[in-house]
Design an enzyme around this catalytic site. Structure first.
Site, mmCIF file in Angstrom:
data_model
loop_
_atom_site.group_PDB
_atom_site.id
_atom_site.type_symbol
_atom_site.label_atom_id
_atom_site.label_comp_id
_atom_site.label_asym_id
_atom_site.label_seq_id
_atom_site.Cartn_x
_atom_site.Cartn_y
_atom_site.Cartn_z
ATOM 1 N N HIS A 116 0.836 -1.201 0.000
ATOM 2 C CA HIS A 116 0.000 0.000 0.000
ATOM 3 C C HIS A 116 0.866 1.244 0.000
ATOM 4 O O HIS A 116 1.939 1.255 0.580
ATOM 5 C CB HIS A 116 -0.938 0.036 1.213
ATOM 6 C CG HIS A 116 -0.249 -0.152 2.533
ATOM 7 N ND1 HIS A 116 0.129 -1.392 2.990
ATOM 8 C CD2 HIS A 116 0.145 0.731 3.480
ATOM 9 C CE1 HIS A 116 0.719 -1.260 4.169
ATOM 10 N NE2 HIS A 116 0.760 0.018 4.488
ATOM 11 N N HIS A 118 0.647 5.237 1.156
ATOM 12 C CA HIS A 118 -0.076 6.228 1.945
ATOM 13 C C HIS A 118 -0.092 7.536 1.157
ATOM 14 O O HIS A 118 0.938 7.937 0.611
ATOM 15 C CB HIS A 118 0.657 6.527 3.251
ATOM 16 C CG HIS A 118 0.782 5.370 4.188
ATOM 17 N ND1 HIS A 118 -0.021 5.224 5.284
ATOM 18 C CD2 HIS A 118 1.638 4.307 4.209
ATOM 19 C CE1 HIS A 118 0.339 4.123 5.952
ATOM 20 N NE2 HIS A 118 1.340 3.550 5.319
HETATM 21 P P1 AMP Z 1 1.754 0.473 7.343
HETATM 22 O O1 AMP Z 1 2.153 0.729 8.751
HETATM 23 O O2 AMP Z 1 2.514 1.220 6.300
HETATM 24 O O3 AMP Z 1 1.687 -1.013 7.085
HETATM 25 O O4 AMP Z 1 0.315 1.082 7.189
HETATM 26 C C1 AMP Z 1 -0.839 0.425 7.577
HETATM 27 C C2 AMP Z 1 -1.864 1.512 7.686
HETATM 28 O O5 AMP Z 1 -3.118 0.890 7.671
HETATM 29 C C3 AMP Z 1 -1.776 2.338 8.960
HETATM 30 O O6 AMP Z 1 -1.662 3.702 8.625
HETATM 31 C C4 AMP Z 1 -3.086 2.027 9.674
HETATM 32 O O7 AMP Z 1 -3.603 3.156 10.305
HETATM 33 C C5 AMP Z 1 -3.968 1.564 8.551
HETATM 34 N N1 AMP Z 1 -5.006 0.619 8.884
HETATM 35 C C6 AMP Z 1 -4.923 -0.481 9.660
HETATM 36 N N2 AMP Z 1 -6.077 -1.153 9.676
HETATM 37 C C7 AMP Z 1 -6.924 -0.465 8.863
HETATM 38 C C8 AMP Z 1 -8.283 -0.644 8.467
HETATM 39 N N3 AMP Z 1 -9.022 -1.670 8.900
HETATM 40 N N4 AMP Z 1 -8.834 0.258 7.637
HETATM 41 C C9 AMP Z 1 -8.115 1.304 7.188
HETATM 42 N N5 AMP Z 1 -6.829 1.516 7.520
HETATM 43 C C10 AMP Z 1 -6.250 0.665 8.352
#
Ligand code: AMP
Length: 153
Positions: A116, A118
């Site tokens: 993903h 951001h």
């Molecule tokens: P990373 O730390 O780069 O793996 O980013 C994961 C991101 O996913 C974090 O910014 C979390 O806040 C976000 N996140 C985790 N669970 C969910 C969810 N169910 N829906 C939307 N975002 C999420």
């Protein structure tokens, strides 16, 4: 992170877990506030936003944990969607800048192991919230922001 050292370093090269939280969102087994979806990518609001409008863009079709194991043939079309959604976030929210970021492995800050990017709008006078640690946003707070982004796509 609550992972041990051994667990944390494993996260970079582990196999794809088809039950990770973003896979569940893709399968519709977990709710999300979507802003864009097509055959290639899905974009939805981050529930722990680091700023207003924090959006995530994930690839469909492939099982990639991170940028390293993303099949090259799928990368270009996915990145075009990252750019498309970034442009919509900019148009919808008119931030002063946008951070577009991506983490590979727990030691780099990754917590969900489905690739993903951001998209984090930034305003000159507003500090950035902490990564994956701010409060959980309520759907009713995220929905109006998502609607503005959808309208800009
Ligand atoms: P990373 O730390 O780069 O793996 O980013 C994961 C991101 O996913 C974090 O910014 C979390 O806040 C976000 N996140 C985790 N669970 C969910 C969810 N169910 N829906 C939307 N975002 C999420």
């Amino acid at each position: 992170t609550s992972l041990t050292y051994e667990e944390a370093i494993m996260t970079l090269h582990d196999t794809y877990d088809p039950n990770n939280i973003f896979a569940k969102i893709l399968k519709g087994e977990m709710p999300s506030i979507k802003v864009y979806e097509d055959d290639v990518a899905l974009a939805f609001m981050d529930v722990f936003p680091q700023s207003e409008g924090h959006t995530l863009v994930i690839p469909k079709l492939v099982q990639a944990r991170n940028l390293l194991d993303m099949p090259s043939d799928y990368l270009g079309q996915y990145m075009l969607k990252v750019q498309k959604v970034t442009r919509a976030v900019e148009k919808a929210l008119t931030p002063d800048g946008l951070m577009v970021s991506q983490f590979n492995g727990a030691p780099a800050g990754q917590t969900v192991y489905h690739l993903h990017f951001h998209i984090i709008p930034r305003w000159e006078d507003k500090p950035l919230g902490r990564h994956a640690e701010g409060g959980m946003a309520k759907p009713e707070e995220l929905e109006p922001i998502a609607e503005k982004i959808r309208a800009a796509l």
